[in-house]
Design an enzyme around this catalytic site. Structure first.
Site, PDB file in Angstrom:
ATOM      1  N   ASN A  58      16.637  -4.126  -2.126  1.00 57.40           N
ATOM      2  CA  ASN A  58      16.158  -4.430  -3.339  1.00 57.40           C
ATOM      3  C   ASN A  58      16.928  -4.400  -4.395  1.00 57.40           C
ATOM      4  O   ASN A  58      16.702  -4.965  -5.478  1.00 57.40           O
ATOM      5  CB  ASN A  58      14.990  -3.532  -3.639  1.00 57.40           C
TER       6      ASN A  58
ATOM      7  N   LEU B  18       6.800  -4.219  -8.038  1.00 58.63           N
ATOM      8  CA  LEU B  18       6.356  -4.920  -6.864  1.00 58.63           C
ATOM      9  C   LEU B  18       5.054  -4.806  -6.554  1.00 58.63           C
ATOM     10  O   LEU B  18       4.124  -5.371  -5.596  1.00 58.63           O
ATOM     11  CB  LEU B  18       6.902  -4.376  -5.041  1.00 58.63           C
TER      12      LEU B  18
ATOM     13  N   LYS C  26      10.820   0.947  -6.106  1.00 56.65           N
ATOM     14  CA  LYS C  26      10.783   2.484  -5.169  1.00 56.65           C
ATOM     15  C   LYS C  26      10.629   2.196  -3.747  1.00 56.65           C
ATOM     16  O   LYS C  26       9.834   1.196  -3.303  1.00 56.65           O
ATOM     17  CB  LYS C  26      10.003   3.409  -5.790  1.00 56.65           C
ATOM     18  N   SER C  27      11.124   2.740  -2.919  1.00 52.28           N
ATOM     19  CA  SER C  27      11.248   2.661  -1.573  1.00 52.28           C
ATOM     20  C   SER C  27      11.486   3.864  -1.108  1.00 52.28           C
ATOM     21  O   SER C  27      12.547   4.623  -1.297  1.00 52.28           O
ATOM     22  CB  SER C  27      11.963   1.518  -1.012  1.00 52.28           C
ATOM     23  N   VAL C  28      11.058   4.349   0.147  1.00 54.83           N
ATOM     24  CA  VAL C  28      11.577   5.566   0.954  1.00 54.83           C
ATOM     25  C   VAL C  28      12.211   4.988   2.065  1.00 54.83           C
ATOM     26  O   VAL C  28      12.677   6.010   3.110  1.00 54.83           O
ATOM     27  CB  VAL C  28      10.194   6.539   1.504  1.00 54.83           C
TER      28      VAL C  28
ATOM     29  N   LYS D 184      10.841  11.920 -18.341  1.00 58.92           N
ATOM     30  CA  LYS D 184       9.697  11.567 -19.049  1.00 58.92           C
ATOM     31  C   LYS D 184       8.869  12.858 -19.243  1.00 58.92           C
ATOM     32  O   LYS D 184       9.042  13.841 -18.732  1.00 58.92           O
ATOM     33  CB  LYS D 184       8.768  10.548 -18.314  1.00 58.92           C
TER      34      LYS D 184
ATOM     35  N   ARG E 196      15.547  -0.897   2.857  1.00 56.89           N
ATOM     36  CA  ARG E 196      14.603  -1.442   1.621  1.00 56.89           C
ATOM     37  C   ARG E 196      15.360  -1.258   0.307  1.00 56.89           C
ATOM     38  O   ARG E 196      15.630  -1.994  -0.674  1.00 56.89           O
ATOM     39  CB  ARG E 196      13.243  -1.200   1.445  1.00 56.89           C
TER      40      ARG E 196
ATOM     41  N   HIS F   2       5.776   9.833 -21.839  1.00 54.38           N
ATOM     42  CA  HIS F   2       5.216   9.295 -20.394  1.00 54.38           C
ATOM     43  C   HIS F   2       4.118   8.600 -20.829  1.00 54.38           C
ATOM     44  O   HIS F   2       3.846   7.460 -20.022  1.00 54.38           O
ATOM     45  CB  HIS F   2       5.096  10.502 -19.505  1.00 54.38           C
TER      46      HIS F   2
ATOM     47  N   ASP G  16      15.370   6.507 -12.230  1.00 52.85           N
ATOM     48  CA  ASP G  16      14.089   6.625 -13.053  1.00 52.85           C
ATOM     49  C   ASP G  16      13.465   7.675 -12.565  1.00 52.85           C
ATOM     50  O   ASP G  16      12.437   7.596 -11.870  1.00 52.85           O
ATOM     51  CB  ASP G  16      13.379   5.438 -13.216  1.00 52.85           C
TER      52      ASP G  16
ATOM     53  N   TYR H 269       6.735  13.716 -11.647  1.00 49.83           N
ATOM     54  CA  TYR H 269       6.854  13.538 -10.360  1.00 49.83           C
ATOM     55  C   TYR H 269       7.402  14.809  -9.581  1.00 49.83           C
ATOM     56  O   TYR H 269       7.411  14.757  -8.540  1.00 49.83           O
ATOM     57  CB  TYR H 269       8.047  12.542 -10.203  1.00 49.83           C
TER      58      TYR H 269
HETATM   59  P1  A2P Z   1       8.480   1.851   1.312  1.00 50.45           P
HETATM   60  O1  A2P Z   1       8.821   3.062   0.544  1.00 50.45           O
HETATM   61  O2  A2P Z   1       8.020   2.200   2.857  1.00 50.45           O
HETATM   62  O3  A2P Z   1       9.499   0.649   1.340  1.00 50.45           O
HETATM   63  P2  A2P Z   1       6.220  -0.635  -6.327  1.00 50.45           P
HETATM   64  O4  A2P Z   1       8.071  -0.288  -6.522  1.00 50.45           O
HETATM   65  O5  A2P Z   1       5.707  -1.576  -6.651  1.00 50.45           O
HETATM   66  O6  A2P Z   1       5.589   0.730  -6.735  1.00 50.45           O
HETATM   67  O7  A2P Z   1       6.257  -0.666  -4.873  1.00 50.45           O
HETATM   68  C1  A2P Z   1       6.485   0.329  -3.919  1.00 50.45           C
HETATM   69  C2  A2P Z   1       5.930  -0.037  -2.733  1.00 50.45           C
HETATM   70  O8  A2P Z   1       6.552  -0.964  -2.045  1.00 50.45           O
HETATM   71  C3  A2P Z   1       6.177   1.140  -1.542  1.00 50.45           C
HETATM   72  O9  A2P Z   1       4.962   1.156  -0.817  1.00 50.45           O
HETATM   73  C4  A2P Z   1       7.326   0.651  -0.669  1.00 50.45           C
HETATM   74  O10 A2P Z   1       6.977   1.049   0.507  1.00 50.45           O
HETATM   75  C5  A2P Z   1       6.946  -0.627  -0.795  1.00 50.45           C
HETATM   76  N1  A2P Z   1       8.335  -1.535  -0.954  1.00 50.45           N
HETATM   77  C6  A2P Z   1       9.207  -1.327  -1.407  1.00 50.45           C
HETATM   78  N2  A2P Z   1      10.490  -2.313  -1.176  1.00 50.45           N
HETATM   79  C7  A2P Z   1      10.010  -2.939  -0.162  1.00 50.45           C
HETATM   80  C8  A2P Z   1      10.519  -4.090   0.431  1.00 50.45           C
HETATM   81  N3  A2P Z   1      11.925  -4.501   0.319  1.00 50.45           N
HETATM   82  N4  A2P Z   1       9.821  -4.724   1.415  1.00 50.45           N
HETATM   83  C9  A2P Z   1       8.381  -4.168   1.677  1.00 50.45           C
HETATM   84  N5  A2P Z   1       7.839  -3.235   0.857  1.00 50.45           N
HETATM   85  C10 A2P Z   1       8.689  -2.514  -0.016  1.00 50.45           C
END
Ligand code: A2P
Length: 276
Positions: free
Chosen positions: A243, A193, A233-235, A78, A239, A111, A48, A53
């Site tokens: 997820n 999240l 999303k996560s970096v 978008k 995770r 968007h 996505d 972005y």
């Molecule tokens: P990080 O990128 O360090 O994992 P959302 O998707 O609701 O916008 O939330 C994204 C935020 O949630 C980011 O700060 C991400 O941090 C954190 N996040 C994503 N996956 C996890 C996970 N499995 N456990 C803890 N934090 C997570």
């Protein structure tokens, strides 16, 4: 969750969409290609993105480098607010296509309604053309709170296939979800999240402990069981993998209700009427 086990939801236009996507909002463009490749290797088949972005080029590079069949991967982008309008939307679409290196985009979304511009119905007409011509396989909207969605529907020839909105346990927008579903749209959840704020909610933490899962997995699972398509999303590579791994446990009705009860009006994203 292995790719072949990732369920897909049917869209009103006959296409299907993978039930969980990898969200790219705020994923730094320098890291985006590597992270998208990690996500694809982990089994994600739904990316996505958005022109705004600034990482469409990275998506294109990851798609070219990953070695996975183009048609296995569902790619969303978008249209940015400044590109609303009939001709400018068509131009922006071509520029997104070029950056993504794709002839066809799986899902193209407006968007934001950006109501002060007064252009979203005209923009939607351009989207209908993009869909009819096949460049956009599916078309939809994002952030169309009720009055704007009603206005769009009143003049649209085609109902959006998808509505992407902010949804997470402490901000569920249930009435808007219901309105969207009543018109046959699939609801996608951004900030699923709650930008991590919802991970510490007791109902989430307790369910996680009961199932031996992480709080994030519990929230992703809550979305899936509600039929919303979460875009976590996560970096962090671990995770990113975790997820997606939510297909081997089921939240009970009591656990679902306890998480439903976390609604608290905690919007984390833009104030839509004033975001233009
Ligand atoms: P990080 O990128 O360090 O994992 P959302 O998707 O609701 O916008 O939330 C994204 C935020 O949630 C980011 O700060 C991400 O941090 C954190 N996040 C994503 N996956 C996890 C996970 N499995 N456990 C803890 N934090 C997570």
């Amino acid at each position: 969750m292995k790719a072949e086990r990732l369920p897909r939801l049917e869209l009103r236009d006959g296409n299907t969409i993978p039930a969980i996507g990898y969200g790219l909002f705020q994923v730094p463009s320098d890291d985006a290609q590597r992270l998208i490749e990690e996500a694809l290797a982990a089994g994600y088949r739904h990316i996505d993105g958005a022109a705004a972005y600034g990482n469409e080029g990275a998506v294109g590079k990851a798609l070219a480098a990953c070695g996975i069949d183009r048609d296995e991967i569902f790619v969303t982008t978008k249209l940015w607010n400044a590109d609303q309008g009939y001709d400018s939307a068509l131009r922006a679409f071509d520029s997104s296509r070029e950056l993504l290196g794709l002839d066809e985009i799986d899902l193209y979304l407006i968007h934001f309604p950006a109501p002060e511009r007064g252009l979203f119905t005209e923009t939607w007409t351009a989207f209908e053309r993009l869909h009819a011509e096949g460049g956009a396989r599916s078309i939809g909207v994002s952030n169309f709170i009720e009055p704007y969605l009603q206005e769009l529907l009143a003049s649209a020839n085609e109902v959006p296939a998808v509505h992407q909105i902010e949804v997470h346990p402490t901000y569920q927008q249930r009435a808007l979800q219901e309105l969207s579903r009543d018109h046959g749209m699939v609801v996608e959840a951004y900030s699923p999240l709650g930008r991590s704020a919802d991970l510490s909610a007791p109902a989430v933490v307790e369910a996680a402990a009961r199932h031996g899962r992480t709080p994030a997995q519990v929230i992703v699972r809550w979305h899936v069981q509600h039929g919303t398509v979460p875009l976590p999303k996560s970096v962090n590579p671990e995770r990113i993998v975790a997820n997606l791994a939510v297909d081997d446990f089921v939240l009970t009705e009591a656990e679902m209700s306890a998480i439903d009860a976390l609604e608290a009006g905690n919007r984390t994203g833009e104030d839509i009427p004033h975001f233009n």
